[in-house]
Design a protein around this motif. Structure first.
Motif, PDB file in Angstrom:
ATOM      1  N   GLY A  87       0.839  -1.192   0.000  1.00 51.01           N
ATOM      2  CA  GLY A  87       0.000   0.000   0.000  1.00 51.01           C
ATOM      3  C   GLY A  87       0.870   1.235   0.000  1.00 51.01           C
ATOM      4  O   GLY A  87       2.075   1.157  -0.219  1.00 51.01           O
ATOM      5  N   GLY A  88       0.233   2.396   0.258  1.00 50.96           N
ATOM      6  CA  GLY A  88       1.000   3.627   0.311  1.00 50.96           C
ATOM      7  C   GLY A  88       0.168   4.825  -0.024  1.00 50.96           C
ATOM      8  O   GLY A  88      -1.059   4.800   0.090  1.00 50.96           O
ATOM      9  N   ASP A  89       0.839   5.870  -0.430  1.00 50.55           N
ATOM     10  CA  ASP A  89       0.154   7.109  -0.775  1.00 50.55           C
ATOM     11  C   ASP A  89       0.962   7.808  -1.867  1.00 50.55           C
ATOM     12  O   ASP A  89       2.196   7.752  -1.874  1.00 50.55           O
ATOM     13  CB  ASP A  89       0.028   8.019   0.455  1.00 50.55           C
ATOM     14  CG  ASP A  89      -1.045   9.094   0.276  1.00 50.55           C
ATOM     15  OD1 ASP A  89      -1.746   9.079  -0.745  1.00 50.55           O
ATOM     16  OD2 ASP A  89      -1.168   9.942   1.175  1.00 50.55           O
ATOM     17  N   THR A  90       0.243   8.425  -2.800  1.00 49.91           N
ATOM     18  CA  THR A  90       0.863   9.100  -3.933  1.00 49.91           C
ATOM     19  C   THR A  90       0.307  10.515  -3.993  1.00 49.91           C
ATOM     20  O   THR A  90      -0.893  10.688  -4.139  1.00 49.91           O
ATOM     21  CB  THR A  90       0.530   8.312  -5.226  1.00 49.91           C
ATOM     22  OG1 THR A  90       1.331   7.136  -5.242  1.00 49.91           O
ATOM     23  CG2 THR A  90       0.823   9.110  -6.456  1.00 49.91           C
ATOM     24  N   VAL A  91       1.200  11.503  -3.834  1.00 44.59           N
ATOM     25  CA  VAL A  91       0.752  12.900  -3.865  1.00 44.59           C
ATOM     26  C   VAL A  91       1.682  13.696  -4.791  1.00 44.59           C
ATOM     27  O   VAL A  91       2.677  13.175  -5.290  1.00 44.59           O
ATOM     28  CB  VAL A  91       0.744  13.526  -2.454  1.00 44.59           C
ATOM     29  CG1 VAL A  91      -0.153  12.747  -1.511  1.00 44.59           C
ATOM     30  CG2 VAL A  91       2.161  13.611  -1.875  1.00 44.59           C
ATOM     31  N   LYS A  92       1.333  14.952  -5.010  1.00 41.25           N
ATOM     32  CA  LYS A  92       2.198  15.851  -5.771  1.00 41.25           C
ATOM     33  C   LYS A  92       2.850  16.839  -4.824  1.00 41.25           C
ATOM     34  O   LYS A  92       2.276  17.186  -3.785  1.00 41.25           O
ATOM     35  CB  LYS A  92       1.369  16.605  -6.803  1.00 41.25           C
ATOM     36  CG  LYS A  92       1.102  15.809  -8.060  1.00 41.25           C
ATOM     37  CD  LYS A  92       0.427  16.680  -9.091  1.00 41.25           C
ATOM     38  CE  LYS A  92       0.418  16.024 -10.457  1.00 41.25           C
ATOM     39  NZ  LYS A  92      -0.294  16.876 -11.445  1.00 41.25           N
TER      40      LYS A  92
END
Lengths: 325, 325
Positions: free
Chosen positions: A120-125
């Motif tokens: 899993g994880g998180d993807t942001v700018k």
């Protein structure tokens, strides 16, 4: 062009989670994870910032693999085998699909090598530099965790592999070791770019080593950590520090580089304390793993680090490794 | 002035790890963690970038608490109780000791409220904006995890608490709701700044709910996620969506704000699917928890989201929540 978050996850990241049932194809709020029966979980986290921990021109696949390996090295230092990881990515404006594809290809390659999955994880700018954070999970027999604080007086200080190649590799990448052959330079650069986490050695040290860590800040600083946490002095015999042929060639030309070897960091070898009664087993383990394990010193009453030269005289170094800041 | 990494960890972060034996006082490479007997671990990660997910002027203690609570909300959505967390901080140049002290005070307060500890992490510097990443751990009975994909035709769609206060709170902070009383504005701002993760509700829904998530992208988008993952259509009755008094006051002035309520996000309420046979238990659970649980719609054969107005006529909205990118 950069895809939207959901599209990006489906295309590039979900394949990395295939085979990990608790990851739910990355379509849930969280992942489910259990250590094997009788084992407990080990967790570690490393954060890498472009321009601080890596360079914009670093190939994305190698960067991905190094980011993962640095965490696997932390797991190995406690005696844990890898299970899986979470990935946090803050993409800067320069990151495009091709870059992400290279990055995830690198992750896929090392997932196969080390037998773990993305959970899993998180993807942001981000308007700032590319920032990566990996949380890695491993497991080990309950109560077996190796720590930094268990070394005893008389224990031998051992290291795996060779020391200094990573630090010299960074110098080579900066063009500072042009007197070496191209193959020697490449060998050192490779050690910097793609360290070998000691995933087999760490678990094998449970029950053998009194203390262990991975050498990321430099042998000098990390041996000092073992000594401090164990309330002892550590004595390092400089001539015993194992060097690769390429490192020996570099030092033959410029003996001052030995400071880099001891303090430059980025080794990702294990340094560990072995009581005298267990020392004969280390040669056997070395043969079994096909990995050199070298006695470079010992623990004694006192505090701090003492480095002895070939004649047994104390050496003084001005630099003491780096503290990340 | 900012302390060096080791000093900073010892002063501000190690106290947050006191009471968590597996954190080793933050002096090791990794932490050890086990779910309670019969339970499995749940892990989630959220990354927050200054200027993207929060504002430079946000008070550090509230920012810390929100960052932690957003993760606790993800754990609750799967039915997990919080155990601990890892913290990754990339400090920008403006961050000084006073800021870090405020930040860690916020973490300490919420650790107490929600019963968890800091287990480890990484602290680096960045030339870019402050970037935070929290990896949170929880546990739940083995095999009990609530997911997004289990809703069945005929299930009721329920939400906890009130919907829209977070999104309206952001508008209030931007000065867009000046027609409200000061106390109404503050109530909405508080909902945005300090959401209440439903840590008691989530675990209580195991065995009751067929599917669950937390409403972070807006009720419309998140209900659509439940429908899509379950292969169904979801029908939302607009008049049933529970609104706070402050939200009702805002909508009385400007009915168009209902779009914000449904799509603005930042609710951190749970949305869940309850089969008809279990629906009577929801009123009991609501009383036990002292938390309103409202039926706002149902799942049906088909796909997508249908929103019905007071007369049962379909509503059309132009915006569909945000995808973070």
């Amino acid at each position: 062009m950069v895809r939207g978050e959901f599209d990006q996850i489906a295309r590039y990241f979900a394949p990395l989670a295939a085979g990990a049932p608790g990851a739910f194809g990355l379509r849930n709020d969280a992942a489910v994870l259990s250590p094997p029966p009788g084992e407990e979980l080990v967790v570690t986290l490393d954060t890498l910032v472009e321009g601080v921990h890596f360079l914009p021109e670093d190939p994305p696949d190698l960067l991905a693999r190094k980011a993962l390996r640095v965490n696997l090295s932390d797991l190995a230092a406690m005696g844990a085998r890898p299970l899986g990881y979470l990935l946090s990515t803050a993409w800067s404006s320069r990151i495009d699909d091709a870059w992400i594809e290279g990055f995830t290809n690198g992750l896929a390659a090392d997932q196969k090598t080390f037998g773990l999955h993305l959970l899993g994880g998180d993807t942001v700018k981000t308007p700032g530099p590319l920032t990566l954070s990996i949380t890695a999970f491993g497991s080990l027999p309950r109560g077996g965790a190796l720590t930094r604080s268990g070394a005893k007086t008389g224990d031998g200080l051992y290291v795996s592999g060779r020391i200094g190649d990573g630090a010299l590799g960074l110098l080579a990448l900066r063009g500072a070791l042009r007197h070496l052959s191209l193959s020697e330079q490449e060998q050192l650069e490779q050690a910097y770019r793609l360290p070998e986490p000691r995933c087999s050695l760490g678990p094998a040290l449970i029950g053998l080593a009194n203390a262990c860590l991975d050498v990321s800040d430099g042998l000098l600083a990390d041996a000092a950590h073992l000594a401090e946490e164990s309330g002892l002095q550590v004595i390092i015999e400089a001539p015993a520090v194992p060097l690769s042929d390429a490192a020996q060639a570099a030092l033959a030309e410029d003996p001052e580089l030995f400071t880099q070897v001891l303090t430059g960091g980025d080794d990702y070898e294990l340094a560990f304390a072995i009581p005298p009664v267990e020392e004969p087993k280390i040669a056997v383990l070395s043969q079994e793993l096909g990995l050199s394990l070298t006695r470079v010193g010992r623990f004694a009453e006192g505090a701090g680090v003492l480095i002895l030269d070939r004649g047994g005289r104390p050496l003084t170094l001005e630099v003491r490794g780096w503290t990340h800041f």
